[in-house]
Structures are given as structure tokens and as C-alpha cells.
Motif scaffolding. Sequence first.
Motif, short mmCIF file in Angstrom:
data_model
loop_
_atom_site.label_atom_id
_atom_site.label_comp_id
_atom_site.label_asym_id
_atom_site.label_seq_id
_atom_site.Cartn_x
_atom_site.Cartn_y
_atom_site.Cartn_z
N VAL A 1 29.48 -4.54 -67.01
CA VAL A 1 30.90 -4.89 -67.01
C VAL A 1 30.97 -6.41 -67.02
N VAL A 2 31.58 -6.96 -68.07
CA VAL A 2 31.72 -8.41 -68.22
C VAL A 2 32.98 -8.82 -67.47
N VAL A 3 32.82 -9.70 -66.49
CA VAL A 3 33.95 -10.12 -65.67
C VAL A 3 34.17 -11.63 -65.82
N ALA B 1 34.07 -3.04 -55.51
CA ALA B 1 33.98 -3.42 -56.92
C ALA B 1 34.19 -2.20 -57.82
N LYS B 2 33.61 -1.08 -57.43
CA LYS B 2 33.80 0.14 -58.22
C LYS B 2 35.26 0.53 -58.27
N PRO C 1 32.96 4.78 -62.00
CA PRO C 1 32.83 6.07 -61.31
C PRO C 1 32.05 5.94 -59.99
N GLU C 2 32.47 6.72 -59.00
CA GLU C 2 31.86 6.67 -57.67
C GLU C 2 30.38 6.97 -57.67
N ASP C 3 29.92 7.82 -58.60
CA ASP C 3 28.51 8.21 -58.60
C ASP C 3 27.59 7.18 -59.24
#
Length: 169
Positions: free
Chosen positions: A50-52, A120-121, A127-129
Motif C-alpha cells: 500500500v503506497v501511502v 493501520a488495517k 482485511p483483518e486476516d
Amino acid sequence: MKDDVLKFLRGLRAVREYTAETVDDDALNEILEVGRWTSTGGNRQPTEVVVVRDGSVLQKFANWGARPAGSAAVSLLLVSASEQSGFDEGRMAERLALAARAVGLGSVVATLKNEGPDEAKKLLGIPEDRRAQTLVAIGHTDVEARRAMPKQGAAARKPMAEYAHRDRF
């Protein structure tokens, strides 16, 4: 050629001080392309990125323990399929850091701590997993800030005889 490559690899340093300059998309895409081609166990490719760039999110990363993200132009949050993907995730992080160096940028691998991974998730819709703990903070190195730091040099590394053991520990 070999000596140049080895010097390049030995020259990777953790950069935690960045200027306010943005990272252009071409450089970022080059870095991401290196990550995309990083080999993984069984070619499972368990890690996504994920590019932040959002400064408020980067500051949250810093508050959650990944301090260098707060001043970086961009952070690449590694999202892995499971806790068992740690080795592949580490390889990915190092390759992204090397790619950043190759395009003339500084970087450091950092981790979200305590509530950071879960927050962050939630914040980024992961997704939590999935595992979301490791990030690579990237930016233009603040050369002046680095010059002001105490010098460590080769003396900060263990001697080869204490590091590498031949045939037996």
C-alpha cells in the motif's frame, strides 16, 4: 563491475531524515517494479504494497512506532498473506530499500508497534486476516541533518571474526 555492485550493496544505510521534496511517480514505479519482481518461497508472492503519501497517515505511522514515516515523502506498507510470510516480507522490504537507493533516494525499514498494525488495517481498508506491520519509509535524504549526526563508520560493525564463523560456531 563486481566491485561496484558490492560497494553499492554495502553502502545501503538507514535514512531517517528527509527533506520535504516529493518522490516523483517514475522513481516510485521503479521501486515498486523491483518489489514486484522480488522472488518468494514457492513463488507464492504473499506480499502486496500500500503506497501511502498522505501526510496525516504518515504521521499516524510515526505515532504507532514507525517514526521515520512521519518525515518521509512516501511509505510503502507491506501487506502479507499471513504471519508465516515474514521471511518473504523481509526480503521485499530490503529490496525496496535497495531500489530506493538505486534511484537516488533514502529509505529505512520500520515497523508499526502495539496497536499500529490493527489501526493501520482499519484506516487503510486492509482485511483483518492480513499482516500489516512492516513499512519502508522513502524520501530525499536530508544531507544536512545526516552530517550533524555522530559518525559511526566501520568501527560500529563487528569484526569479521566475530561475525562470520567457518564450519562451526
